[in-house]
Motif scaffolding. Structure first.
Motif, PDB file in Angstrom:
ATOM      1  N   SER A  10       0.804  -1.233   0.000  1.00  0.00           N
ATOM      2  CA  SER A  10       0.000   0.000   0.000  1.00  0.00           C
ATOM      3  C   SER A  10       0.834   1.278   0.000  1.00  0.00           C
ATOM      4  O   SER A  10       0.440   2.289  -0.585  1.00  0.00           O
ATOM      5  N   ARG A  11       1.994   1.236   0.621  1.00  0.00           N
ATOM      6  CA  ARG A  11       2.809   2.456   0.706  1.00  0.00           C
ATOM      7  C   ARG A  11       3.279   2.925  -0.673  1.00  0.00           C
ATOM      8  O   ARG A  11       3.547   4.102  -0.882  1.00  0.00           O
ATOM      9  N   VAL A  12       3.400   1.965  -1.609  1.00  0.00           N
ATOM     10  CA  VAL A  12       3.800   2.327  -2.985  1.00  0.00           C
ATOM     11  C   VAL A  12       2.715   3.198  -3.618  1.00  0.00           C
ATOM     12  O   VAL A  12       3.009   4.224  -4.242  1.00  0.00           O
ATOM     13  N   ASP A  13       1.454   2.804  -3.443  1.00  0.00           N
ATOM     14  CA  ASP A  13       0.357   3.633  -3.963  1.00  0.00           C
ATOM     15  C   ASP A  13       0.320   4.989  -3.276  1.00  0.00           C
ATOM     16  O   ASP A  13       0.111   6.022  -3.923  1.00  0.00           O
ATOM     17  N   THR A  14       0.507   5.000  -1.962  1.00  0.00           N
ATOM     18  CA  THR A  14       0.452   6.264  -1.226  1.00  0.00           C
ATOM     19  C   THR A  14       1.454   7.267  -1.794  1.00  0.00           C
ATOM     20  O   THR A  14       1.107   8.427  -2.059  1.00  0.00           O
ATOM     21  N   THR A  66      -0.863  -4.415   3.680  1.00  0.00           N
ATOM     22  CA  THR A  66      -2.024  -4.657   2.811  1.00  0.00           C
ATOM     23  C   THR A  66      -3.295  -3.964   3.300  1.00  0.00           C
ATOM     24  O   THR A  66      -4.361  -4.146   2.722  1.00  0.00           O
ATOM     25  N   GLY A  67      -3.177  -3.175   4.348  1.00  0.00           N
ATOM     26  CA  GLY A  67      -4.309  -2.329   4.744  1.00  0.00           C
ATOM     27  C   GLY A  67      -4.388  -1.144   3.789  1.00  0.00           C
ATOM     28  O   GLY A  67      -3.384  -0.502   3.502  1.00  0.00           O
ATOM     29  N   VAL A  68      -5.564  -0.873   3.256  1.00  0.00           N
ATOM     30  CA  VAL A  68      -5.725   0.190   2.254  1.00  0.00           C
ATOM     31  C   VAL A  68      -5.677   1.556   2.956  1.00  0.00           C
ATOM     32  O   VAL A  68      -6.375   1.795   3.926  1.00  0.00           O
ATOM     33  N   LYS A  69      -4.824   2.444   2.437  1.00  0.00           N
ATOM     34  CA  LYS A  69      -4.667   3.775   3.062  1.00  0.00           C
ATOM     35  C   LYS A  69      -5.642   4.806   2.485  1.00  0.00           C
ATOM     36  O   LYS A  69      -6.027   5.747   3.156  1.00  0.00           O
ATOM     37  N   ASP A  70      -6.036   4.639   1.209  1.00  0.00           N
ATOM     38  CA  ASP A  70      -6.920   5.608   0.553  1.00  0.00           C
ATOM     39  C   ASP A  70      -8.361   5.114   0.621  1.00  0.00           C
ATOM     40  O   ASP A  70      -8.693   4.073   0.042  1.00  0.00           O
ATOM     41  N   PRO A  71      -9.243   5.849   1.318  1.00  0.00           N
ATOM     42  CA  PRO A  71     -10.641   5.393   1.452  1.00  0.00           C
ATOM     43  C   PRO A  71     -11.391   5.321   0.122  1.00  0.00           C
ATOM     44  O   PRO A  71     -12.466   4.722   0.048  1.00  0.00           O
ATOM     45  N   ALA A  72     -10.809   5.887  -0.941  1.00  0.00           N
ATOM     46  CA  ALA A  72     -11.452   5.805  -2.259  1.00  0.00           C
ATOM     47  C   ALA A  72     -11.336   4.398  -2.848  1.00  0.00           C
ATOM     48  O   ALA A  72     -12.067   4.040  -3.769  1.00  0.00           O
ATOM     49  N   LYS A  79     -11.333   0.102  -2.628  1.00  0.00           N
ATOM     50  CA  LYS A  79     -12.013  -0.940  -1.843  1.00  0.00           C
ATOM     51  C   LYS A  79     -11.060  -1.454  -0.767  1.00  0.00           C
ATOM     52  O   LYS A  79      -9.849  -1.575  -0.997  1.00  0.00           O
ATOM     53  N   ASP A  80     -11.611  -1.739   0.401  1.00  0.00           N
ATOM     54  CA  ASP A  80     -10.752  -2.067   1.540  1.00  0.00           C
ATOM     55  C   ASP A  80     -10.111  -3.446   1.455  1.00  0.00           C
ATOM     56  O   ASP A  80      -9.252  -3.788   2.278  1.00  0.00           O
ATOM     57  N   THR A  81     -10.490  -4.230   0.451  1.00  0.00           N
ATOM     58  CA  THR A  81      -9.869  -5.549   0.268  1.00  0.00           C
ATOM     59  C   THR A  81      -9.012  -5.588  -1.008  1.00  0.00           C
ATOM     60  O   THR A  81      -8.652  -6.664  -1.488  1.00  0.00           O
ATOM     61  N   LEU A  82      -8.668  -4.420  -1.538  1.00  0.00           N
ATOM     62  CA  LEU A  82      -7.951  -4.321  -2.817  1.00  0.00           C
ATOM     63  C   LEU A  82      -6.685  -5.164  -2.852  1.00  0.00           C
ATOM     64  O   LEU A  82      -6.440  -5.904  -3.811  1.00  0.00           O
ATOM     65  N   TYR A  83      -5.861  -5.047  -1.783  1.00  0.00           N
ATOM     66  CA  TYR A  83      -4.552  -5.715  -1.795  1.00  0.00           C
ATOM     67  C   TYR A  83      -4.626  -7.167  -1.323  1.00  0.00           C
ATOM     68  O   TYR A  83      -3.604  -7.810  -1.116  1.00  0.00           O
ATOM     69  N   VAL A  84      -5.850  -7.650  -1.175  1.00  0.00           N
ATOM     70  CA  VAL A  84      -6.068  -9.081  -0.930  1.00  0.00           C
ATOM     71  C   VAL A  84      -6.672  -9.696  -2.192  1.00  0.00           C
ATOM     72  O   VAL A  84      -6.100 -10.605  -2.802  1.00  0.00           O
ATOM     73  N   ASP A  85      -7.814  -9.158  -2.620  1.00  0.00           N
ATOM     74  CA  ASP A  85      -8.529  -9.699  -3.788  1.00  0.00           C
ATOM     75  C   ASP A  85      -7.651  -9.738  -5.042  1.00  0.00           C
ATOM     76  O   ASP A  85      -7.739 -10.668  -5.843  1.00  0.00           O
ATOM     77  N   ASP A  86      -6.819  -8.696  -5.211  1.00  0.00           N
ATOM     78  CA  ASP A  86      -6.084  -8.543  -6.465  1.00  0.00           C
ATOM     79  C   ASP A  86      -4.644  -9.031  -6.399  1.00  0.00           C
ATOM     80  O   ASP A  86      -3.859  -8.789  -7.311  1.00  0.00           O
TER      81      ASP A  86
END
Length: 372
Positions: free
Chosen positions: A205-209, A269-275, A277-284
């Protein structure tokens, strides 16, 4: 509740919890997560321990005893954290036995202040392995330049390692090389390679941030369209690198000698951006032979509404390369991003460790017995 966690496990993703506290151990919560939520491992880091110990739940008696013995604050922290890791390892021991040592693992990190020092990192890893004294422990070593030779040396001694703070594809390849070199040392020393395990914690997630922030600053439609794509692309290409390295001739020789692959572990893998989906880094990020270590909120979100649809990694390599290339064309330097993230990661863990030192010192003073 859906059975998304079971589906995730069935796809070959080991579910680990990215959290630990004494209360979680003594209340039966950890045992419950293992029993009901398919959790098969635990990771810790300095920030997790800082939060747990500062909250104070369940630590007072041990701190009072340590204060009575007048131990240093560093020794107090080591006694407290290794006690938690040892107890969690005992709770996870049946999983360890059932999976032949692959899962049922608990990670504990070397002092983050040693991140840029090879020899003290090796000494600390040996000390932690001795202190915890459980076969299902992983010693966490950061993937800094100084950490790489430490990984080789510690693996060569037969100590299982969780390599942490990996952000770049180049550094990930260096980590896998360090692991193989360690196995070669262990083999030359006559050690049983089947007993040595490792995971490589690739931060997501930090990479996206960091990249999203830079894309937002550019402000163009083209830049905004690439938001939320970098972290998945980076992790998916890491899996491609893993497939290449662990199908090489060099690996084949170690495989024949009974060695285990170093599994990729998706961390942060906890999503930092509320925009998002909160399971993004699990599902994908579903791919066989991986680990996903989740904060409890992400674990609960996945259990409730995760969408596990099979492998979401191996057919995506071309698209992932295209996404990173498009970001690079906008003038965002991948090399700069990953270096910033590594530096920040070490700094954050150091800051948490220093906070932990201060709060533990205050507790030792508060609970110190009056003389006599």
């Amino acid at each position: 509740m859906t059975d998304a966690l079971k589906r995730l496990s069935d796809e070959g993703v080991a579910i680990w919890l990215d959290d630990l506290s004494r209360k979680r151990i003594t209340s039966g919560n950890l045992a419950e997560l293992i029993d009901q939520q398919h959790v098969v491992g635990v990771t810790t880091n300095p920030s997790i321990f800082q939060k747990a110990i500062s909250a104070g739940d369940g630590y007072e008696q041990q701190v009072a005893d340590l204060a009575a013995r007048k131990v240093t604050v560093e020794e107090a922290i080591r006694m407290i954290t290794t006690a938690d890791v040892r107890d969690a390892a005992d709770i996870l021991r049946p999983v360890f036995d059932a999976t032949g040592g692959q899962d049922g693992r608990v990670s504990i990190e070397v002092d983050p202040r040693l991140a840029h020092h090879t020899v003290p990192t090796i000494a600390e890893a040996k000390q932690l392995a001795w202190l915890v004294d459980r076969p299902n422990t992983l010693i966490k070593i950061p993937a800094t330049k100084a950490g790489l030779p430490a990984i080789t040396e510690v693996i060569g001694l037969g100590i299982s390692v969780n390599v942490t703070l990996i952000f770049s594809l180049e550094r990930y390849r260096e980590v896998m090389d360090a692991y193989l070199a360690g196995l070669e040392k262990a083999k030359a020393a006559g050690l049983d390679l089947s007993l040595i395990r490792s995971v490589a914690s690739f931060f997501v997630s930090r990479v996206d941030t960091e990249i999203d922030q830079r894309l937002e600053k550019l402000g163009t439609d083209e830049a905004k369209a690439l938001k939320g794509k970098a972290a998945l692309a980076n992790a998916r290409l890491a899996y491609q690198a893993y497939e290449e390295v662990f199908s090489s001739e060099r690996w084949a020789a170690l495989d024949k000698a009974g060695a285990n692959k170093q599994r990729p572990l998706w961390a942060s893998t906890g999503v930092k951006d509320p925009a998002y989906k909160d399971t993004l880094y699990v599902d994908d990020l579903v791919a066989p032979g991986t680990v996903n270590t989740m904060p409890e909120a992400t674990l609960e979100a996945t259990a409730d509404h995760g969408q596990i649809t099979g492998d979401t990694v191996r057919a995506t390599y071309d698209a992932a390369k295209a996404d990173l290339a498009a970001i690079g064309k906008l003038g965002i330097s991948y090399d700069d991003v990953v270096q910033v993230l590594e530096d920040e990661g070490v700094e954050k863990f150091e800051a948490s460790w220093n906070d932990l030192l201060k709060s533990t010192e205050a507790e030792l003073e508060r609970l110190a017995p009056s003389e006599g």
